[in-house]
Design an enzyme around this catalytic site. Structure first.
Site, PDB file in Angstrom:
ATOM      1  N   LYS A 111       0.807  -1.222   0.000  1.00  0.00           N
ATOM      2  CA  LYS A 111       0.000   0.000   0.000  1.00  0.00           C
ATOM      3  C   LYS A 111       0.838   1.268   0.000  1.00  0.00           C
ATOM      4  O   LYS A 111       0.333   2.336  -0.339  1.00  0.00           O
ATOM      5  CB  LYS A 111      -0.977   0.011   1.183  1.00  0.00           C
ATOM      6  CG  LYS A 111      -2.078  -1.031   1.023  1.00  0.00           C
ATOM      7  CD  LYS A 111      -3.319  -0.714   1.826  1.00  0.00           C
ATOM      8  CE  LYS A 111      -4.416  -1.698   1.460  1.00  0.00           C
ATOM      9  NZ  LYS A 111      -5.678  -1.441   2.122  1.00  0.00           N
ATOM     10  N   LYS A 192      -5.019 -10.194  -5.996  1.00  0.00           N
ATOM     11  CA  LYS A 192      -6.189 -10.380  -5.136  1.00  0.00           C
ATOM     12  C   LYS A 192      -7.303  -9.399  -5.542  1.00  0.00           C
ATOM     13  O   LYS A 192      -7.013  -8.247  -5.869  1.00  0.00           O
ATOM     14  CB  LYS A 192      -5.744 -10.078  -3.690  1.00  0.00           C
ATOM     15  CG  LYS A 192      -6.825 -10.141  -2.645  1.00  0.00           C
ATOM     16  CD  LYS A 192      -6.319  -9.611  -1.296  1.00  0.00           C
ATOM     17  CE  LYS A 192      -6.674  -8.144  -1.114  1.00  0.00           C
ATOM     18  NZ  LYS A 192      -7.454  -7.798   0.078  1.00  0.00           N
ATOM     19  N   LYS A 195     -11.323  -4.132  -2.809  1.00  0.00           N
ATOM     20  CA  LYS A 195     -12.348  -3.100  -2.978  1.00  0.00           C
ATOM     21  C   LYS A 195     -11.758  -1.741  -3.295  1.00  0.00           C
ATOM     22  O   LYS A 195     -12.459  -0.869  -3.776  1.00  0.00           O
ATOM     23  CB  LYS A 195     -13.267  -3.042  -1.763  1.00  0.00           C
ATOM     24  CG  LYS A 195     -12.628  -2.666  -0.436  1.00  0.00           C
ATOM     25  CD  LYS A 195     -13.713  -2.423   0.603  1.00  0.00           C
ATOM     26  CE  LYS A 195     -13.480  -3.162   1.907  1.00  0.00           C
ATOM     27  NZ  LYS A 195     -12.346  -2.651   2.691  1.00  0.00           N
TER      28      LYS A 195
HETATM   29  P1  ATP Z   1      -8.731  -2.814   0.669  1.00  0.00           P
HETATM   30  O1  ATP Z   1      -8.623  -2.953  -0.793  1.00  0.00           O
HETATM   31  O2  ATP Z   1      -9.331  -1.495   1.109  1.00  0.00           O
HETATM   32  O3  ATP Z   1      -7.504  -3.201   1.423  1.00  0.00           O
HETATM   33  P2  ATP Z   1     -10.031  -5.332   0.930  1.00  0.00           P
HETATM   34  O4  ATP Z   1     -10.935  -5.587  -0.210  1.00  0.00           O
HETATM   35  O5  ATP Z   1      -8.755  -6.069   0.994  1.00  0.00           O
HETATM   36  O6  ATP Z   1      -9.838  -3.807   1.105  1.00  0.00           O
HETATM   37  P3  ATP Z   1     -10.630  -5.492   3.770  1.00  0.00           P
HETATM   38  O7  ATP Z   1     -11.524  -4.553   4.465  1.00  0.00           O
HETATM   39  O8  ATP Z   1      -9.165  -5.269   3.944  1.00  0.00           O
HETATM   40  O9  ATP Z   1     -10.914  -5.595   2.208  1.00  0.00           O
HETATM   41  O10 ATP Z   1     -10.986  -6.974   4.178  1.00  0.00           O
HETATM   42  C1  ATP Z   1     -12.142  -7.424   4.816  1.00  0.00           C
HETATM   43  C2  ATP Z   1     -12.060  -8.927   4.898  1.00  0.00           C
HETATM   44  O11 ATP Z   1     -12.211  -9.498   3.595  1.00  0.00           O
HETATM   45  C3  ATP Z   1     -10.727  -9.450   5.423  1.00  0.00           C
HETATM   46  O12 ATP Z   1     -10.960 -10.555   6.249  1.00  0.00           O
HETATM   47  C4  ATP Z   1      -9.987  -9.861   4.190  1.00  0.00           C
HETATM   48  O13 ATP Z   1      -9.036 -10.861   4.438  1.00  0.00           O
HETATM   49  C5  ATP Z   1     -11.135 -10.383   3.330  1.00  0.00           C
HETATM   50  N1  ATP Z   1     -10.810 -10.285   1.914  1.00  0.00           N
HETATM   51  C6  ATP Z   1     -10.493  -9.151   1.244  1.00  0.00           C
HETATM   52  N2  ATP Z   1     -10.276  -9.410  -0.048  1.00  0.00           N
HETATM   53  C7  ATP Z   1     -10.439 -10.757  -0.206  1.00  0.00           C
HETATM   54  C8  ATP Z   1     -10.326 -11.638  -1.328  1.00  0.00           C
HETATM   55  N3  ATP Z   1      -9.994 -11.183  -2.520  1.00  0.00           N
HETATM   56  N4  ATP Z   1     -10.574 -12.951  -1.137  1.00  0.00           N
HETATM   57  C9  ATP Z   1     -10.922 -13.412   0.098  1.00  0.00           C
HETATM   58  N5  ATP Z   1     -11.026 -12.634   1.190  1.00  0.00           N
HETATM   59  C10 ATP Z   1     -10.790 -11.322   1.053  1.00  0.00           C
END
Ligand code: ATP
Ligand code: LTN
Length: 328
Positions: A111, A192, A195
């Protein structure tokens, strides 16, 4: 006694990755143990946020928890900033964590890379996450694969603290699904699904209408040999779609592979859109029903009160252990 805690950042629209990797587990686990599900708004502040958007999103995440099936009678739902103990324990733990430990966090490296201005909070963020978890004597933390390193750090901090000050913290464990813990980006299955990624085509939001996500599935990157096989190493694109299909349909991948053998990717993609439309449609309808903001705020206020009563006890233990004066 089993105690569950997890959190999601209000940093963007929740994706099917968040749902399949984390929230789906929240719903299952609330039946097995006392569970707390937090909207970690303080974590979202580690990167720039528009204040009005952040306020809107924080309530929206809570509403999505409810729409996905988290039951406020069973689980405690609350906003992180409503329980001051998170920030307070965060500071105390910063004084028990090494710079070197935080420098090794891969999420920080990802990040911060290429950015000219990075706030200190992005660096210390895993310590706040450790505080979130340790405040509630959490035994299990349901998360996606990307959070594994942060939970390991939490365990290291807690074990070292206990060694230095006595048995203050419960040592938590990550609860990561064997399958579906890492949903990949649709336009680049080596990354991955996230969001907050730039590319809209990479992800599908939980609240996205079928007409929007149909195109993304139909255009999802796959290889050119048109053979349906589950092989995440060599065929990451189609394997990712099979994973998503399997989790939405509650059908094992092997049975999907057998059923679609020789049919090409187009048919599978079309059917996947149908399955997702049914499942996401149901969540979206429930989301619409949770439209009473006063009722939502009451749930969040009750949740915060419950969380606070647990958090206070742990924080007092920590203060006593570290030598801070408390009037009784
Ligand atoms: P950001 O992009 O803002 O870092 P993010 O999409 O990674 O966000 P988080 O809020 O960090 O989302 O994660 C919320 C939960 O969803 C966490 O438990 C994270 O491990 C899970 N998660 C996020 N992305 C994935 C993915 N692609 N596959 C499975 N689990 C996920
Ligand atoms: N760091 C996590 C969100 C998060 C979390 C937590 C998850 C903050 N505190 C405590 C589980 C337990 C993320 O970015 N997904």
């Amino acid at each position: 006694m089993k105690r569950i805690f997890s959190g999601v950042q209000p940093s963007g629209n929740l994706t099917i990755g968040n749902y399949l990797g984390a929230i789906k587990q929240f719903v299952q686990l609330q039946h097995e143990a006392e569970a707390l599900y937090c909207v970690v708004d303080l974590h979202a502040l580690t990167v720039p946020q528009d204040p009005d958007e952040l306020r809107k999103r924080s309530r929206e995440i809570a509403r999505i928890y409810l729409a996905c099936g988290v039951d406020p009678q069973k689980a405690t739902i609350f906003l992180q900033s409503h329980v001051k103990e998170h920030a307070e324990l965060g500071w105390l733990l910063q004084c028990a964590t090494y710079m070197g430990e935080l420098s090794r966090m891969t999420q920080f490296k990802d990040k911060s890379s290429g950015k000219s201005a990075v706030h200190v909070g992005l660096f210390t963020y895993p310590v706040l996450m450790a505080a979130d978890i340790l405040l509630y004597d959490t035994t299990h933390v349901p998360v996606g694969e990307d959070q594994k390193q942060h939970i390991e750090l939490t365990r290291d901090i807690a074990e070292r603290f206990n060694h230095r000050y006595g048995e203050v913290f419960v040592i938590p464990e990550a609860e990561i699904q064997a399958f579906g813990a890492r949903i990949m980006a649709l336009d680049d299955p080596s990354k991955k699904m996230s969001k907050s990624a730039e590319s809209e085509a990479s992800r599908i939001a939980i609240l996205e209408p079928v007409d929007v996500f149909r195109k993304k599935i139909m255009r999802a990157v796959t290889d050119t040999d048109n053979e349906i096989r589950f092989d995440p190493e060599r065929k990451p694109g189609i394997s990712n779609l099979l994973t998503i299909y399997s989790l939405f349909a509650d059908e094992p991948v092997e049975s999907l592979v057998e059923r679609y053998a020789g049919q090409g990717y187009g048919t599978l993609k079309k059917d996947l859109v149908e399955v997702m439309s049914e499942k996401l449609g149901a969540i979206q309808r429930r989301y619409e029903q949770w439209n009473d903001e006063a009722e939502l705020d009451r749930i969040l206020a009750r949740g915060a009160e419950k969380a606070r009563s647990l958090a206070e006890q742990t924080l007092n233990r920590v203060k006593d252990a570290m030598g801070l004066v408390r009037f009784s």
